[in-house]
Every structure is written in C-alpha cells, then in structure tokens.
Motif scaffolding. Structure first.
Motif, PDB file in Angstrom:
ATOM      1  N   THR A  78       6.639  -1.368  -0.674  1.00  0.00           N
ATOM      2  CA  THR A  78       7.820  -1.703  -1.443  1.00  0.00           C
ATOM      3  C   THR A  78       9.038  -1.354  -0.601  1.00  0.00           C
ATOM      4  OG1 THR A  78       9.055  -1.278  -3.495  1.00  0.00           O
ATOM      5  CG2 THR A  78       7.850   0.580  -2.540  1.00  0.00           C
ATOM      6  N   ASP A  79      10.196  -1.843  -0.997  1.00  0.00           N
ATOM      7  CA  ASP A  79      11.412  -1.483  -0.268  1.00  0.00           C
ATOM      8  C   ASP A  79      12.255  -0.481  -1.037  1.00  0.00           C
ATOM      9  OD1 ASP A  79      12.157  -3.190  -2.277  1.00  0.00           O
ATOM     10  OD2 ASP A  79      13.576  -4.346  -1.081  1.00  0.00           O
ATOM     11  N   TRP A  80      11.706   0.035  -2.146  1.00  0.00           N
ATOM     12  CA  TRP A  80      12.500   0.978  -2.934  1.00  0.00           C
ATOM     13  C   TRP A  80      11.596   2.047  -3.523  1.00  0.00           C
ATOM     14  CZ3 TRP A  80      17.172   2.600  -3.017  1.00  0.00           C
ATOM     15  CH2 TRP A  80      17.659   3.360  -4.082  1.00  0.00           C
ATOM     16  N   ALA A  81      11.639   3.229  -2.938  1.00  0.00           N
ATOM     17  CA  ALA A  81      10.921   4.395  -3.440  1.00  0.00           C
ATOM     18  C   ALA A  81      11.510   5.621  -2.763  1.00  0.00           C
ATOM     19  CB  ALA A  81       9.421   4.294  -3.155  1.00  0.00           C
ATOM     20  N   TYR A 139      10.417   3.382   4.415  1.00  0.00           N
ATOM     21  CA  TYR A 139       9.168   2.618   4.432  1.00  0.00           C
ATOM     22  C   TYR A 139       8.696   2.371   5.865  1.00  0.00           C
ATOM     23  CZ  TYR A 139       5.874  -1.246   3.972  1.00  0.00           C
ATOM     24  OH  TYR A 139       4.767  -2.057   4.072  1.00  0.00           O
ATOM     25  N   GLY A 140       9.576   1.810   6.699  1.00  0.00           N
ATOM     26  CA  GLY A 140       9.201   1.547   8.085  1.00  0.00           C
ATOM     27  C   GLY A 140       8.799   2.812   8.815  1.00  0.00           C
ATOM     28  N   ARG A 141       9.525   3.902   8.545  1.00  0.00           N
ATOM     29  CA  ARG A 141       9.198   5.178   9.194  1.00  0.00           C
ATOM     30  C   ARG A 141       7.819   5.670   8.779  1.00  0.00           C
ATOM     31  NH1 ARG A 141      13.618   7.190   8.277  1.00  0.00           N
ATOM     32  NH2 ARG A 141      13.254   8.308   6.325  1.00  0.00           N
ATOM     33  N   SER A 142       7.498   5.557   7.489  1.00  0.00           N
ATOM     34  CA  SER A 142       6.190   6.028   7.016  1.00  0.00           C
ATOM     35  C   SER A 142       5.050   5.199   7.598  1.00  0.00           C
ATOM     36  CB  SER A 142       6.129   6.004   5.481  1.00  0.00           C
ATOM     37  OG  SER A 142       6.101   4.685   4.966  1.00  0.00           O
ATOM     38  N   LYS A 143       5.262   3.897   7.741  1.00  0.00           N
ATOM     39  CA  LYS A 143       4.208   3.053   8.311  1.00  0.00           C
ATOM     40  C   LYS A 143       4.053   3.312   9.817  1.00  0.00           C
ATOM     41  CE  LYS A 143       2.151   0.361   6.261  1.00  0.00           C
ATOM     42  NZ  LYS A 143       0.903   0.463   5.459  1.00  0.00           N
TER      43      LYS A 143
END
Length: 320
Positions: A78-81, A139-143
C-alpha cells in the motif's frame, strides 16, 4: 515438487497457489486470515500464520517442513501506512520466512519496482539501478530492506520486481483508479498526474505467477524485473478503464508542481487527525505517476526463460 506459498490469502499469493497446484506442485498455503475458501488456493491445505509473529508459528505437516521451494508473497502493499506497519509487514515477515525455511532448495521473494528511485523517471531500468537509491518513502524503504535480508541470508534466492500488478481479484490498482473519479462543475473527471503521455510497465497477475513458477522450478538466482511484454501509455489505460465501466468521465491531469504540495498537505492533515484512512493524494502515488516507469526485462528473459504476454486489462475490468 513440494512448494510453500506465503501470503496465500492475498491477491497474488492465492493466484500462485492455484497455478502451482495446476502445474502439479504439492502446495501448502500460508496466510494471515484464519480461513479461506478452498477454491481460493486451488484446494491446497491452508494454515493461518502471521509470519512476523514468531510465537504464532503452527506445526507444519511433514512434507512441508523441508519444501523444495518457498514462494514468499506475503507483505504489506500500500502507499499509506505507518512506518512501523511497513517494517512489520515487509521486513519482519521476510526475515521470519527465511528463518522458518532455512533448508529449502529454492527461495523466491516477491519484491516491487518501488525500490527504484521515485524522484526521477525510471526508463527501461535494469536491476542494478537501485544500488545507490536513498528511499524517501516507508514502503520503498521496507521493501529494499527486505531484499537486503534475502540477499544476506540466501544469496542463491530469486527476487522478483513487478510493477503495478493487476488482474481478476485485484483490490488495489484498478479500484483506486475508479475511486479517483469525481464530479466537478465541468462534468465527471478522473484526476491523474502528469500529462498522460507517461509510459508505464504494468504486470498482469498471470505474468507474475508464471515468473514465480519459473523461478521456483529453475536454477537461476538473482534479481529480475517482471512486467508485461511492452509498456503502455497512461492516458490510454485510464480511458480504457473508464470506457469499460461506462463512466462518462475524462482524465484531468495535474502537473507535478501542483500535485506534490497537495499530496503533502493531505498527508499532514491525515497525520494531524491520526486518521488511518488513506488520503486521496499521497506523495508516493504522485511521484510514481508523474514520470515514466518502465523496466527492462532482458535479465528475466535470459536467465528465467520469462516470456510475458502483452498487457490485457480485459479480464480484470470484467471482474472488478
């Protein structure tokens, strides 16, 4: 072939289960839901397991304690969390999957093209173009951190990077396009970013599932972009969606210079009110839609034998 699929209660994971079963694999489906309909996972046995919770691990049936392959589809897309939710859903879940199956012959990790730099166009990007990226969104950082964990623990693993996955059962991409349609004094408009001429690489769930099985059954290792055969143009895709749903709307494009401040304001308001509801505009979405997002498939074609079909939104539009 004995295969474990994580994230099996989700859109992609369930499709992988069904395809693996159809290909003759003996499949164990793992997901966070307590139960799922048998047909969702192709009749595979299903176990509920939140991978990020080490205390919740169930007892695995004997054939699946040392599977031939693990296809790790679980994650928060998602893009919002909240940042901690992304870390829990993507980083901790991946580390848990790696720890749970240390002796599996093949480990296939489902990542995302969001690990590429969102601040500049991604033009037929090759896999090594993420090497020096400093990620500005959670999100990108976590992936990216999840990918790093896989490379550290399983250098022989396969990492797949799809972009904008769509298909029957999609609960994110096409539904959000439809939700962006708004009535204005000038008629119905579908608000979008840029000028509509941006080229995009999309990934049908059929192509992504095919890549997952090629990776699980093959011998190649490394990181691979996975998309449909050729890029599409954003305006063409949006108009196709509107026509399929008989919506008398036209795309209205907002320039990045206008959309980005609006998205930042929307996010600030959401955080100030501690709302869990996704803002209509997010910085992540604006940055990713404003520029070309196309990926080079040479590596996947060469090393996985990947032969993708062209983009076909028809089946997804008929079911969503």
């Amino acid at each position: 072939m004995i295969t474990v699929v994580t994230g099996a209660s989700g859109f992609v994971g369930s499709a992988v289960c069904r395809a693996a079963r159809a290909a003759g694999h003996q499949v164990l489906a793992l997901g966070r839901r307590r139960a799922v309909p048998a047909d969702l996972v192709g009749g595979a046995p299903y176990l509920s397991w939140d991978l990020a919770d080490p205390t919740a691990r169930p007892a695995l049936p004997a054939p699946f304690t040392r599977p031939d392959a693990v296809i790790h589809c679980a994650g928060l897309a998602t893009d919002w969390a909240r940042p901690e939710a992304f870390h829990h859903g993507n980083v901790l879940t991946t580390r848990s999957a790696l720890a749970a199956f240390p002796e599996t012959a093949r480990f296939v990790h489902l990542s995302t093209a969001s690990v590429y730099d969102p601040r500049r166009p991604t033009v037929m990007a090759r896999e090594d173009e993420t090497d020096a990226v400093s990620h500005i969104d959670a999100y990108g950082r976590s992936k990216a951190l999840a990918e790093a964990s896989v490379r550290r623990v399983r250098p022989d693993a396969v990492i797949l990077r799809p972009h904008a996955v769509y298909g029957p059962g999609d609960t994110t991409l096409l539904p959000r396009v439809l939700q962006a349609v708004r009535r204005t004094p000038y008629g119905q408009k579908l608000f979008a970013i840029g000028d509509g001429s941006q080229r995009l690489s999309l990934t049908s769930v059929v192509n992504l599932v095919d890549a997952c099985l090629l990776a699980a059954e093959g011998k190649a290792s490394g990181t691979f972009n996975i998309t449909d055969r050729e890029p599409v143009v954003l305006d063409d895709v949006l108009r196709q969606v509107l026509t399929a749903h008989d919506l008398p709307a036209t795309p209205l494009y907002l320039p990045l210079a206008l959309a980005l401040p609006l998205a930042r304001t929307a996010e600030l308001l959401a955080r100030a009110t501690r709302s869990d509801r996704r803002p209509r505009l997010t910085v992540y979405a604006v940055r990713h839609l404003a520029h070309e997002r196309t990926l080079d498939l040479t590596a996947a074609r060469t090393h996985l034998g990947y032969q993708p079909a062209p983009t076909d939104l028809g089946p997804a539009l008929r079911r969503n």
